[in-house]
Design a protein around this motif. Structure first.
Motif, short mmCIF file in Angstrom:
data_model
loop_
_atom_site.label_atom_id
_atom_site.label_comp_id
_atom_site.label_asym_id
_atom_site.label_seq_id
_atom_site.Cartn_x
_atom_site.Cartn_y
_atom_site.Cartn_z
N GLU A 467 -14.93 -12.26 -14.51
CA GLU A 467 -15.59 -11.02 -14.12
C GLU A 467 -16.00 -11.03 -12.65
OE1 GLU A 467 -16.00 -7.35 -14.58
OE2 GLU A 467 -15.14 -8.58 -16.19
N GLU A 468 -16.52 -12.17 -12.20
CA GLU A 468 -17.00 -12.20 -10.82
C GLU A 468 -15.86 -11.97 -9.83
OE1 GLU A 468 -18.64 -15.83 -9.27
OE2 GLU A 468 -18.72 -14.88 -7.29
N ARG A 469 -14.74 -12.68 -10.07
CA ARG A 469 -13.58 -12.54 -9.19
C ARG A 469 -13.07 -11.11 -9.22
NH1 ARG A 469 -7.88 -13.11 -9.09
NH2 ARG A 469 -7.08 -14.28 -7.30
N HIS A 474 -12.07 -6.23 -6.51
CA HIS A 474 -12.05 -4.77 -6.56
C HIS A 474 -12.52 -4.15 -5.24
CE1 HIS A 474 -11.91 -0.92 -8.56
NE2 HIS A 474 -13.18 -0.67 -8.32
N LYS A 475 -13.38 -4.89 -4.54
CA LYS A 475 -13.95 -4.34 -3.29
C LYS A 475 -13.12 -4.66 -2.06
CE LYS A 475 -18.63 -4.37 -5.07
NZ LYS A 475 -19.62 -5.38 -5.45
N VAL A 476 -12.12 -5.53 -2.22
CA VAL A 476 -11.38 -5.99 -1.04
C VAL A 476 -10.51 -4.89 -0.43
CG1 VAL A 476 -9.58 -7.58 -0.26
CG2 VAL A 476 -11.44 -8.42 -1.72
N ALA A 477 -9.69 -4.27 -1.26
CA ALA A 477 -8.76 -3.26 -0.73
C ALA A 477 -9.50 -2.11 -0.02
CB ALA A 477 -7.85 -2.75 -1.83
N VAL A 501 -7.90 -4.12 -11.21
CA VAL A 501 -8.83 -3.68 -10.17
C VAL A 501 -8.04 -3.24 -8.93
CG1 VAL A 501 -10.70 -5.13 -11.04
CG2 VAL A 501 -9.19 -6.00 -9.22
N ASN A 502 -8.74 -2.61 -8.00
CA ASN A 502 -8.12 -2.05 -6.78
C ASN A 502 -7.03 -2.94 -6.18
OD1 ASN A 502 -9.33 0.47 -6.27
ND2 ASN A 502 -11.22 -0.51 -5.54
N PHE A 503 -5.86 -2.41 -6.03
CA PHE A 503 -4.78 -3.14 -5.35
C PHE A 503 -4.07 -2.19 -4.39
CE2 PHE A 503 -3.23 -1.53 -9.45
CZ PHE A 503 -2.08 -0.84 -9.10
N PHE A 504 -3.34 -2.79 -3.46
CA PHE A 504 -2.58 -1.97 -2.52
C PHE A 504 -1.30 -1.48 -3.17
CE2 PHE A 504 -5.02 -4.44 0.67
CZ PHE A 504 -5.58 -3.36 1.35
N ARG A 505 -0.98 -0.22 -2.89
CA ARG A 505 0.33 0.30 -3.28
C ARG A 505 1.07 0.66 -2.01
NH1 ARG A 505 1.43 6.44 -4.57
NH2 ARG A 505 0.70 6.39 -2.40
N MET A 506 2.03 -0.17 -1.69
CA MET A 506 2.84 0.11 -0.52
C MET A 506 4.02 0.97 -0.98
SD MET A 506 3.39 -0.44 2.64
CE MET A 506 4.75 -0.56 3.80
N VAL A 507 4.28 2.05 -0.28
CA VAL A 507 5.48 2.85 -0.54
C VAL A 507 6.21 3.11 0.77
CG1 VAL A 507 4.95 4.10 -2.67
CG2 VAL A 507 3.96 4.89 -0.53
#
Lengths: 532, 532
Positions: A467-469, A474-477, A501-507
């Motif tokens: 959970e902590e990770r 989640h806050k990094v992106a 959790v929040n991730f980058f979506r490159m298109v």
């Protein structure tokens, strides 16, 4: 001899003066003492000169902007918060007033509008599915606004109506419908195109809904993947189905619909007494770029007599590529297809088509026969008046820029563009899949140009999953994205998806992007995120 | 002296050569031996020069077109039948091919596209509610396509999003809602704006329809005048109400709703157990230009708790005029208003606003909270991300041209334009009301710029009213219109309405039109129709 020299000198001076006169702001109509107003432009009497002068100065602003947009030393954006722009930036005042501004000020306003905007054509803009600035497409859009007409009748848009007809036919041929038969229309965007598909499907199965409303139909259910675009949900609400009657389908790890889940849910709905009517298969999902298995879905649609729509808003462009079109295998079995040239094909916004296999449904579903527009007693063949097929009345000319780009590139040009973008995304994928600090959201080479990944800052690398990770990751992106926008160097999207959790979506749809820009993006993320 | 003369001659020749060089096609980058392709333009390496060259040559085509459009000696159109254009006109081939065309050919295609189109900005184009070509609006549209962005988030359209917000507020103030409170959005046209109004009304009274569909509501009925725009009917079909549940209201001789008829029909619907939910009052009907009596309709809406929508797509512009805005008295009591600046205010297509008095309904009705677009954890105030209010996802920037025109004209400039158009239509009305061979469709000065009339050819003038005269008169307007289009001199619309046979509907929104153009139109109709 001396006479000659003198004369040449004089001529030279005159020449330079003449040359300067053309460029000097003091001398232009725009910047002279009496600042000209809008009222001095055409159609005003003697308005021709000020109009030409104004347009030429204006075009210079645009061409400078274009030039700089493709220059990598230019920032992608110069970020300001809403309150900053609202308070007014150095003479850029957004408020409207009762009195006219001078044309000089209008040109300044235009420059400022561009200055505080986002350069979506910049080689390092990757934030959206629509990116890039195609010069021929741009010219097409300038011509469209100069012609300033309306698609509803052949009468006032003869050339554009025919271009739309021929282009739609070509698109249907590419889909694989025999001799390009069928129907279609350009709409203001993929969401509206998807809305058309549901409307037509309902009209096909329950035409009486047009006159009697949803009360005339049993409880109808629609199916779409949990990864599909939110416009399907918007449409279920708008058209009176209700979002609860839109059943979300499970997907595999790559975001593709599991056909068995569709069949199970169809059977379940039937057991409850509902009527399964419509299935949306996505060709290129928004986040993962996943292609639903159309053939297997089509089998189920045939078995249970449901309408099959393929939402190829994002992935439809791959049909132009001999190398990649297999990802849409089965699309020719669809009853309708959404395909947005303004996404993967780099056509300027807006350009979206809804294509329908059965001719006549669009007309049947939407026609109301307005007498003031669609007079049957015109002197030309009125089947070319296509406006009554639309849910719109006035309809912007979206076809010309696309037609012109097709002329300029040829089918092969679109294919090259698409292949290049997919190559670039493979390059990115291979570059980061085992790179320290990067973690892929799903395994395997992407189907479309979507590459989804987390960047793991140094401080999180040792942390075990938990959970902590998750919370910290989640806050990094968002943090990296905010810094990216504030430094203005590049732009890429992020979001959560399901339990991820929040991730980058490159298109990658930007024709200006090269491997060096991909390298830049990766290094920029590392630079900004390393110490978070 | 002779030397001097010789030298001057030489200099003159050099000068002419230099001048010609700038214009000569042989010398431009576009027309050189190796014909440049789309691939040579930016973002290609060394693409800057060909791009600038291409755009400048292209802009010359556009400015020539603009110049000619305002020249009365230019034809409004060069009419061709669909089959003629499809067969190909002197090297103008509409078909798309696999291989690219040279940029030289692209420029030719652009020239031809304009050549065979219709000059909607021509001083004698009166065919549609949207006419004219505003130079500043045009510039705004060119900038919009150069910026090529999307309205869904502040992130990629910061300036445009704020312009939309401020302009909508200004429009709400003009409507008369206290301190401009409320909500709104620009949509792709009046039909979609009207669709929004019905969706929001339904959401206000039966929010559960969003999730459960129309089955969650009783039988709902909507009301609109028999003269109202057909988009209300399209919307009833699309949103699942059914066209039978749209009740048409009787109008007076001038096309205005009779309030007593509304109340009677509301009571009748209630007696049947239906729920009257929505009333559309038209401010400026399409054909007659009639303004429904909003205050009296508002009284009934309040009494029976119905949503009042004012469709001011055509007539909304009159709110800008102190002289004419009284025609919309009561508009401030509406729950929602459609107002198309692309009609009476001369803004290039597309530019339509839906304005809503109660804040939050648009969002509540349409939001689906797509995570990939509307991330809550952005660094700026995300209430500026307005995309989730829309039924669209991607949304074209329609605001900028309007904002820029407002800056350039000021509120007073729009007022002058509107007053001038209404003066012109009064001029036309007074000119023809007692003129031999003309017959008015309804009596009295028009409320809007719509002037509806029959032209009676000589051969029909003696005929008494009856079936034969009706039948023959019905054919007159189409015949005159066909000849008008074939000679390309002017364009005006015609249609039947109710039991009235085909008549001309003259509308004036064109800022280029003058009294001499009105005179021309009248004489042209006489010239073409006299001997029919």
């Amino acid at each position: 001899m001396f006479e000659l020299f003198l004369l040449l000198l004089v001529v030279n001076i005159i020449f330079l003066m003449l040359k300067n006169r053309q460029k000097s702001p003091e001398n232009s109509t725009i910047n002279c003492q009496k600042q000209p107003l809008n009222l001095d432009l055409l159609p005003a009497k003697n308005g021709e000169e000020p109009t030409m002068q104004f347009l030429l100065e204006f075009v210079e602003i645009l061409t400078n902007y274009i030039r700089k947009t493709f220059d990598r030393s230019t920032k992608v954006l110069d970020f300001h918060h809403p309150h900053q722009l609202l308070e007014g930036m150095e003479g850029f005042n957004l408020e409207l007033s009762d009195q006219p501004e001078s044309l000089e000020q209008i040109l300044v306003d235009c420059r400022d509008t561009l200055k505080y905007g986002v350069r979506t054509g910049h080689p390092r803009f990757f934030n959206q599915l629509s990116t890039g600035l195609d010069i021929v497409g741009l010219a097409g859009e300038w011509l469209t606004s100069t012609a300033n007409t309306n698609m509803f009748t052949y009468e006032i848009a003869p050339v554009f109506v025919l271009m739309e007809q021929l282009t739609l036919k070509k698109m249907r041929e590419i889909i694989g419908w025999p001799v390009g038969e069928g129907d279609g229309i350009f709409s203001p965007g993929g969401a509206i195109s998807n809305m058309y598909s549901v409307m037509i499907a309902r009209y096909k199965f329950f035409p009486e809904v047009k006159t009697k409303g949803m009360a005339a139909a049993p409880r109808l259910v629609l199916f779409t993947s949990e990864h599909s675009h939110y416009s399907i949900k918007k449409t279920s609400a708008a058209l009176g189905f209700g979002t609860e009657n839109l059943i979300l389908l499970n997907t595999d790890e790559r975001g593709r619909v599991i056909p068995a889940d569709l069949e199970a849910k169809v059977i379940e709905a039937k057991q409850k007494g509902y009527v399964p009517m419509f299935v949306n298969a996505t060709a290129g999902t928004t986040v993962y770029g996943a292609f639903d298995p159309i053939n297997e879905i089509a089998d189920i649609c045939e078995k249970y007599n449901m309408w099959l729509h393929v939402d190829g808003a994002w992935g439809g462009g791959l049909l132009m590529s001999r190398k990649h079109r297999h990802k849409l295998n089965g699309v020719e079995r669809a009853n309708s297809v959404t395909w947005n040239p303004h996404k993967m094909m780099g056509v300027p916004l807006q350009c979206s088509a809804i294509l329908v296999r059965e001719r006549g449904l669009l007309q049947g579903c939407n026609s109301m026969c307005a007498g003031y527009l669609f007079q049957p007693d015109k002197q030309y063949d009125v089947t070319y008046d296509t406006g009554d097929k639309a849910i719109q009345c006035g309809r912007h000319v979206d076809i010309f820029k696309f037609w012109l780009m097709w002329k300029a590139k040829g089918t092969v040009g679109f294919e090259q563009h698409i292949d290049k973008c997919l190559d670039l995304s493979a390059y990115l994928y291979n570059k980061i899949k085992n790179r320290e600090g990067f973690e892929m959201v799903f395994n395997g080479e992407p189907q479309h140009t979507n590459v989804c990944f987390w960047y793991i800052p140094l401080s999180l690398r040792g942390l075990s999953d938990g959970e902590e990770r998750r919370e910290r990751l989640h806050k990094v992106a968002p943090k990296i994205k905010a810094m990216m926008m504030e430094s203005g160097t590049t732009m890429v999207g992020y979001q959560p998806q399901g339990d991820k959790v929040n991730f980058f979506r490159m298109v990658i749809s930007n024709p200006a992007a090269t491997r060096s820009d991909i390298d830049f993006l990766v290094e920029e993320i590392e630079r900004l995120g390393h110490d978070l």
